[in-house]
Design a protein around this motif. Structure first.
Motif, short mmCIF file in Angstrom:
data_model
loop_
_atom_site.label_atom_id
_atom_site.label_comp_id
_atom_site.label_asym_id
_atom_site.label_seq_id
_atom_site.Cartn_x
_atom_site.Cartn_y
_atom_site.Cartn_z
N GLN A 124 1.25 -0.66 0.18
CA GLN A 124 0.69 -0.45 -1.15
C GLN A 124 1.21 -1.48 -2.15
N SER A 125 2.50 -1.77 -2.07
CA SER A 125 3.09 -2.77 -2.97
C SER A 125 2.47 -4.15 -2.73
N GLU A 126 2.28 -4.47 -1.45
CA GLU A 126 1.71 -5.78 -1.14
C GLU A 126 0.29 -5.93 -1.66
N VAL A 127 -0.54 -4.89 -1.50
CA VAL A 127 -1.93 -5.02 -1.91
C VAL A 127 -2.05 -5.07 -3.44
N LEU A 128 -1.18 -4.37 -4.14
CA LEU A 128 -1.18 -4.45 -5.60
C LEU A 128 -0.78 -5.85 -6.06
N THR A 129 0.17 -6.45 -5.35
CA THR A 129 0.56 -7.83 -5.67
C THR A 129 -0.58 -8.79 -5.41
N ARG A 130 -1.30 -8.58 -4.31
CA ARG A 130 -2.44 -9.44 -3.99
C ARG A 130 -3.52 -9.34 -5.06
N GLU A 170 -5.12 1.41 6.62
CA GLU A 170 -3.73 1.58 7.03
C GLU A 170 -3.12 2.79 6.35
N ASP A 171 -3.44 3.00 5.07
CA ASP A 171 -2.91 4.15 4.35
C ASP A 171 -3.41 5.44 4.98
N LEU A 172 -4.69 5.47 5.35
CA LEU A 172 -5.22 6.64 6.04
C LEU A 172 -4.50 6.87 7.36
N MET A 173 -4.16 5.78 8.04
CA MET A 173 -3.42 5.88 9.30
C MET A 173 -2.04 6.49 9.06
N TYR A 174 -1.35 6.02 8.02
CA TYR A 174 -0.02 6.56 7.73
C TYR A 174 -0.10 8.04 7.38
N VAL A 175 -1.08 8.42 6.57
CA VAL A 175 -1.24 9.83 6.19
C VAL A 175 -1.50 10.68 7.43
N THR A 176 -2.37 10.21 8.32
CA THR A 176 -2.69 10.96 9.53
C THR A 176 -1.47 11.06 10.44
N ALA A 177 -0.72 9.96 10.56
CA ALA A 177 0.47 9.98 11.40
C ALA A 177 1.52 10.95 10.87
N MET A 178 1.70 10.98 9.54
CA MET A 178 2.68 11.91 8.97
C MET A 178 2.21 13.35 9.08
N VAL A 215 -5.82 -2.32 4.03
CA VAL A 215 -4.70 -1.48 3.59
C VAL A 215 -5.17 -0.05 3.34
N ALA A 216 -6.40 0.10 2.86
CA ALA A 216 -6.92 1.46 2.64
C ALA A 216 -6.96 2.23 3.95
#
Length: 230
Positions: free
Chosen positions: A39-45, A101-109, A98-99
């Motif tokens: 998330q930090s990286e995409v906001l920087t981009r 990827e975020d869904l992947m992290y949420v699903t994994a958690m 990244v969107a």
């Protein structure tokens, strides 16, 4: 569904519950750190893209004033808009990745929370985030209180923000090229509006197809149970 299903119970049975909890917690913290970094990286981009676009447009305006908006200025303006649009498309691609990827992290958690509940079913009522790793579980984790629409979530996302910014750049670039080709201001405006709106609609449709295709091909380990009576 117990996390011991699938033929691994003979290995897990010899591991104390406390050790399994520590391993799961370590993985959970790793996912949280990776999600935060992404998330930090995409906001920087996005910030880099906006800064570059703003600076380039100001530079074009200054060159236009210095050259009296000559043919050289027009050539520079077209080249700069092409570069801005290219950088914008690359940024949009990363934002979309990244969107997901975020869904992947949420699903994994969510899957890890299912393992926590498997270790101690008594913790389930205290988890506001879902402990089911399917589409319904991901929505519960994104909307704890369940009162936000998918439209509001998508419309306010960084993905739609970048798509809209790129649609505006493409519309301006197309309108300029069509105007230079002799179609006039009205023709350039119409062509730019059509291309910008078309790009926006195509990007949204592609994102929606990719989202539904992801869930169609995915097999959850701990699916949400059907409502009572179904």
């Amino acid at each position: 569904m117990s996390i011991e299903d699938g033929g691994t119970s003979h290995q897990q049975g010899a591991v104390p519950a406390s050790v399994r909890a520590q391993l799961l917690a370590t993985e959970h913290w790793g996912l949280l750190a990776s999600r935060s970094t992404a998330q930090s990286e995409v906001l920087t981009r996005i910030s880099m893209f906006l800064t570059f676009t703003s600076a380039s447009l100001v530079s074009v305006a200054l060159v236009g004033q210095a050259t009296g908006f000559s043919d050289a200025f027009v050539l520079l303006a077209v080249a700069v808009l092409f570069i801005d649009a290219a950088i914008g498309l690359l940024t949009q691609l990363r934002v979309m990745n990244v969107a997901y990827e975020d869904l992947m992290y949420v699903t994994a958690m969510n899957r890890l929370r299912a393992a926590y509940v498997d270790l101690d079913p008594g913790v389930a009522p205290y988890l506001m985030a879902a402990h089911h790793d399917d589409q319904a579980g991901s929505r519960q984790t994104y909307y704890f209180f369940g009162n936000e629409s998918n439209f509001g979530h998508v419309a306010g996302s960084s993905m739609i923000f970048m798509t809209t910014a790129n649609a505006a750049l493409i519309a301006i670039l197309t309108g300029l090229l069509v105007t230079l080709a002799g179609a006039g201001t009205a023709g350039g405006t119409a062509a730019g509006a059509v291309c910008g709106a078309g790009f926006l609609a195509l990007s949204v449709a592609r994102g929606g197809w990719r989202y539904h295709d992801l869930w169609r091909r995915y097999t959850p380990l701990s699916p949400t149970p059907p409502p009572d009576g179904d």
